[in-house]
Enzyme design. Structure first.
Site, mmCIF file in Angstrom:
data_model
loop_
_atom_site.group_PDB
_atom_site.id
_atom_site.type_symbol
_atom_site.label_atom_id
_atom_site.label_comp_id
_atom_site.label_asym_id
_atom_site.label_seq_id
_atom_site.Cartn_x
_atom_site.Cartn_y
_atom_site.Cartn_z
ATOM 1 N N LYS A 47 0.842 -1.194 0.000
ATOM 2 C CA LYS A 47 0.000 0.000 0.000
ATOM 3 C C LYS A 47 0.879 1.245 0.000
ATOM 4 O O LYS A 47 1.603 1.509 0.956
ATOM 5 C CB LYS A 47 -0.904 0.061 1.238
ATOM 6 C CG LYS A 47 -1.910 1.194 1.096
ATOM 7 C CD LYS A 47 -2.566 1.607 2.391
ATOM 8 C CE LYS A 47 -1.875 2.715 3.108
ATOM 9 N NZ LYS A 47 -1.907 4.028 2.417
ATOM 10 N N SER A 98 5.408 7.020 10.362
ATOM 11 C CA SER A 98 5.556 7.725 11.631
ATOM 12 C C SER A 98 5.705 6.739 12.795
ATOM 13 O O SER A 98 5.203 5.613 12.751
ATOM 14 C CB SER A 98 4.329 8.607 11.868
ATOM 15 O OG SER A 98 3.176 7.804 11.909
ATOM 16 N N GLU A 154 10.414 1.035 10.177
ATOM 17 C CA GLU A 154 11.402 2.090 9.923
ATOM 18 C C GLU A 154 10.675 3.405 10.166
ATOM 19 O O GLU A 154 9.800 3.782 9.378
ATOM 20 C CB GLU A 154 11.912 1.945 8.488
ATOM 21 C CG GLU A 154 13.249 2.600 8.270
ATOM 22 C CD GLU A 154 13.108 4.034 7.819
ATOM 23 O OE1 GLU A 154 13.088 4.916 8.708
ATOM 24 O OE2 GLU A 154 13.011 4.267 6.619
ATOM 25 N N CYS A 156 13.307 10.827 6.833
ATOM 26 C CA CYS A 156 13.310 10.301 8.200
ATOM 27 C C CYS A 156 14.672 10.474 8.860
ATOM 28 O O CYS A 156 14.754 10.669 10.065
ATOM 29 C CB CYS A 156 12.894 8.838 8.201
ATOM 30 S SG CYS A 156 13.767 7.867 6.987
ATOM 31 N N GLU A 160 10.079 15.598 15.667
ATOM 32 C CA GLU A 160 10.425 15.513 14.254
ATOM 33 C C GLU A 160 9.562 16.526 13.486
ATOM 34 O O GLU A 160 8.337 16.434 13.510
ATOM 35 C CB GLU A 160 10.138 14.094 13.759
ATOM 36 C CG GLU A 160 10.600 13.846 12.356
ATOM 37 C CD GLU A 160 10.308 12.426 11.877
ATOM 38 O OE1 GLU A 160 9.243 11.886 12.220
ATOM 39 O OE2 GLU A 160 11.148 11.876 11.146
#
Ligand code: NDP
Length: 796
Positions: free
Chosen positions: A192, A245, A266, A300, A397
């Site tokens: 997806k 996330s 990850e 990231c 972040e």
């Protein structure tokens, strides 16, 4: 603009890349995409579609199908059906298909690059020169692993149908990171893409058709978070590979708890970019551009925290500001721009809100004079300086083009600041002193450390996080293990092997001899025997229900003391492999010297025959030898990455680990689980067999006399599952192995989600602890380490 004016301003003219082929591709699908299931384009069951927008222009590109639970089920069925022949075609057959995929991606590289830029908003220079070449590289590299699977991964086999959920920041690259290793190892896939960026995944589906990939091997289902959740929750999906996330990563950890699904996560990061005073500052400035303005900072592993040595801080900030004034922002298809559009308004809002928070908290903000275009979603490059380490912009972040600067004085302070985060994805270190760089690199808690470079990636190197940046690695040989299971897994039993017992001789209480001197087992914490905090004991019974002793009933406080002791033990983790091996051999030597006593203890607890108990002790001694042997041999790797680098894959200890030992075989079960984790340098909290804990409470006397530093092994007896829950919830425990019931395994996975511990659980299955293929060797060592990839500039 006249030529004369151009010479006066030296301004770039627009240099738009043609989008002709991309428009043709979209039109060929009538700008409306179905789901790619079983090699065909199918309508979504709900007949619902959502729009994909070009963030540089806000123009609608296409309508994308919304897959629901039924569509996902169809895709999983198709992948399940395709699995057998995909495995049977063998490594060479799969390598041929993967090579064809790599070639076809290269043949259509410009189409992919342009479509990606249009869909995501990232500059065409990046998709053309970085994303798409790396995608092709991933398929080539993993075609090689498919070819080599039979010899290089011979103890492993495919997992089955794999669910893959990817984000919007590197849409096709993340697809390749996930699909290439899955296919190489014989799995089939349901993927997806993120709702904002489905188009290149759909073009990839077309490519799969073009090369004649067997139907059902790759399925692409588009949709929102619900579609992702349907994949996660489908019982026939045997593994979830997720990038996104940390918040959703935790949801997935909880949703799959106890199901036996393998997961790799990850997740986010707040990566430090550390500049020492002797660094080449002009290189540093270009490094900063790559670290935080690459892909608008929506990366990231973006170097979003600039840690700079105080003596050069102002000088560096000045140079960065000068460079920021020259950055160009604009339409992603303009070949002259450095910064493109933010993927969507919702992401833009997140950035704006966090920046406002940074201002409100009193941090100093600076932005260049450039004007952002107004026809798309743009955000200017931004620099915060003199930021307090506790400030929200230093901790959260931002996932945007926002650099947060703070200074340090000493090397030690740099390391402390770098590690002052819940994340641990990447770091980069800038210094002309290689000794300093190689001294600091191992001290940073991050899966990737770049020295004098940043944001470089390659299929040959593993990538992944420590701590809340997730677990598992993608790329390199280390990444393959995420897509296979050990062949011995299928041999595990639903119940432990029955042991032969003999009833103990009955005592009629008429003995005239003196009573035995009471032996009081204690907890073992910080290298000392300790009474339990609660002051309670619990009975130890033999298999016939006769009480043979009592052990301390540990509680939450004892666990906290043990974790603290494990953290304070720095002596063990810093020993060389050679030194650790000597200590382990010494444990074996002392156990051997007292083997008769341990045999008796096993017989007493389990009512085994003397011969069987002797076998258990002898096997335990042999197993300690095995891990003493491994202590200086579980090497890392030097990866052949494509850039001008060597990439050193270093196995590092996980840190503080909890080991919940198996119930059966009180000594061998404990040795088989504790010693490999110890051999890799971890400090441990051990919860021994609840029924038969006396071998563990005897063992601490051996540890005390074998030069094991205090705190390296802490033993807490008591109710196994209760103690385990405390350990699973404890934020300072980095890893947890659990050998016990299915429910206990589920609890571990659920309760450890909040700090994303590395867990390894048995799901209520039982190993044969005498069978080396099930219970000894690399599989255990692999779970006791993290791999850090350190990129060092090297060569011509
Ligand atoms: P998410 O984690 O929400 O999305 C990642 C993927 O997971 C998408 O495909 C998403 O679908 C899907 N998803 C969302 N919810 C679920 C669920 N409950 N179960 C299964 N799959 C789900 O990231 P966002 O795209 O919303 O970005 C939010 C933040 O995440 C960013 O601001 C950034 O901080 C971080 N992020 C980190 C990335 C990384 O590489 N580490 C990449 C992207 C974002 P859908 O897109 O339809 O929501």
């Amino acid at each position: 603009m006249k030529v004369q004016e151009i010479f006066q301003t030296m301004e770039y003219g627009p240099a738009p890349e043609s989008n002709k082929e991309s428009i043709e591709f979209l039109d060929s699908h009538k700008r409306k995409f179905g789901l790619f299931i079983n090699g065909k384009w199918v309508k979504p069951e709900s007949n619902e579609y959502f729009e994909s927008i070009n963030p540089s222009t806000k123009e609608k590109l296409a309508e994308i199908a919304e897959a629901n639970v039924k569509d996902v089920d169809q895709a999983v069925k198709a992948a399940g059906k395709a699995l057998k022949s995909w495995v049977e075609i063998g490594g060479h057959g799969r390598a041929r298909y993967m090579y064809a995929l790599a070639r076809q991606i290269q043949k259509h590289a410009r189409l992919f690059a342009v479509l990606e830029s249009m869909d995501n908003g990232k500059p065409i220079r990046e998709t053309r020169d970085i994303d798409i070449p790396l995608v092709a590289r991933h398929f080539y590299h993993h075609a090689g692993w498919a070819q080599l699977m039979d010899t290089e991964m011979k103890d492993y086999k495919e997992i089955g149908v794999i669910g893959q959920i990817i984000p919007w920041n590197f849409p096709l690259l993340m697809l390749s990171w996930k699909i290439a290793p899955s296919l190489a190892m014989g799995n089939t896939v349901i993927l997806k893409p993120a709702e904002f960026t489905s188009l290149t995944a759909l073009l990839f589906a077309d490519i799969c058709k073009q090369i004649g990939l067997p139907t059902g091997v790759v399925n692409v289902v588009t949709g929102h978070g619900d579609t992702g959740a349907a994949i996660v929750n489908h019982p026939d999906v045997k593994k979830i590979a997720f990038t996104g996330s940390t918040e959703v990563g935790k949801i997935i950890r909880k949703a799959t708890a106890g199901s036996g699904k393998k997961i790799s996560l990850e997740l986010g990061g707040k990566s430090p970019f550390i500049v020492f005073e002797d660094a080449d500052l002009d290189s540093v400035v270009e490094g900063v551009v790559d670290a935080i303005w690459f892909n608008q900072g929506q990366v990231c592993c973006a170097g979003s925290r600039l840690l700079v040595q105080e003596s050069i801080a102002e000088k560096l900030y000045k140079k960065i500001r000068v460079r920021m004034e020259t950055l160009r922002i604009g339409n992603s298809l303009d070949k002259t721009i450095d910064i493109g559009a933010i993927v969507a308004p919702v992401q833009l809002k997140v950035i704006e809100d966090l920046v406002q928070k940074g201002i409100d908290e009193g941090n100093t903000i600076w932005q260049p004079t450039l004007v952002c275009p107004t026809d798309g979603y743009f955000y200017p490059p931004t620099l915060f300086t003199d930021v307090a380490p506790s400030s929200s912009i230093a901790q959260e972040e931002i996932f945007g083009p926002v650099l947060v600067g703070m200074s340090f004085r000493s090397h030690g302070e740099a390391v402390k600041l770098a590690n002052n985060t819940r994340y641990g994805l990447a770091a980069s270190i800038w210094t002309e002193n290689i000794n300093l760089a190689l001294d600091v690199a191992p001290q940073i808690k991050a899966g990737t450390v770049w020295i004098n470079c940043t944001n470089v990636f390659d299929a040959a190197s593993g990538f992944g996080g420590y701590r809340e940046s997730g677990f598992g690695r993608e790329g390199g040989k280390e990444g393959l293990y995420e897509y296979v299971k050990h062949t011995s897994d299928s041999e595990f039993r639903d119940s432990p092997k029955k042991i032969k017992t003999t009833e103990p001789p009955s005592s009629n209480g008429s003995s005239k001899s003196l009573p035995k001197i009471d032996k009081t087992p204690k907890l073992f914490i910080g290298g000392k025997q300790a009474r339990p905090d609660g002051g309670n004991s619990m009975a130890v019974l033999d298999t016939f229900g006769n009480q043979i002793s009592e052990v301390p009933k540990g509680n939450r406080k004892d666990i906290r003391n043990a974790v603290e002791a494990a953290h304070s033990c720095t002596a063990w983790g810093s020993l060389t492999g050679h030194a650790k091996a000597q200590v382990l051999y010494y444990i074996a030597e002392n156990l051997s010297a007292r083997s008769a006593e341990f045999v008796t203890r096993i017989m007493q607890q389990t009512n085994q025959s003397q011969t069987d108990a002797e076998k258990e002790v002898a096997t335990s001694i042999e197993r300690i030898y095995t891990y003493a042997a491994w202590a200086d041999k579980y090497d890392g790797n030097v990866h052949h990455t494509i850039q001008r680098n060597i990439t050193i894959a270093m196995p590092e200890k996980v840190g503080v680990m909890a080991i919940i030992c198996p119930e059966e075989l009180p000594l061998l079960g404990l040795i088989s689980t504790v010693i490999p984790a110890l051999a890799m340098g971890n400090s441990l909290i051990v919860v021994p067999s609840e029924k038969s804990p006396l071998s563990a409470t005897d063992l601490y006397q051996i540890l005390e006399t074998s030069d094991v530093p205090g705190g390296a092994v802490n033993i807490v007896t008591g109710h196994k599952d209760e103690l385990c829950k405390e350990l699973a919830k404890h934020d300072d425990v980095d890893g947890l192995w659990y050998f016990g019931s299915a429910q206990g395994s589920k609890d571990v996975e659920l309760l450890s989600a909040d700090n994303l511990k590395r867990t390894w659980v048995s799901y209520g299955k039982y190993r044969d602890w005498y069978d080396k293929s099930q219970s000894e060797g690399r599989e255990f060592l692999r779970h006791a380490i993290e791999i850090k990839n350190i990129w060092v500039p090297y060569g011509e």
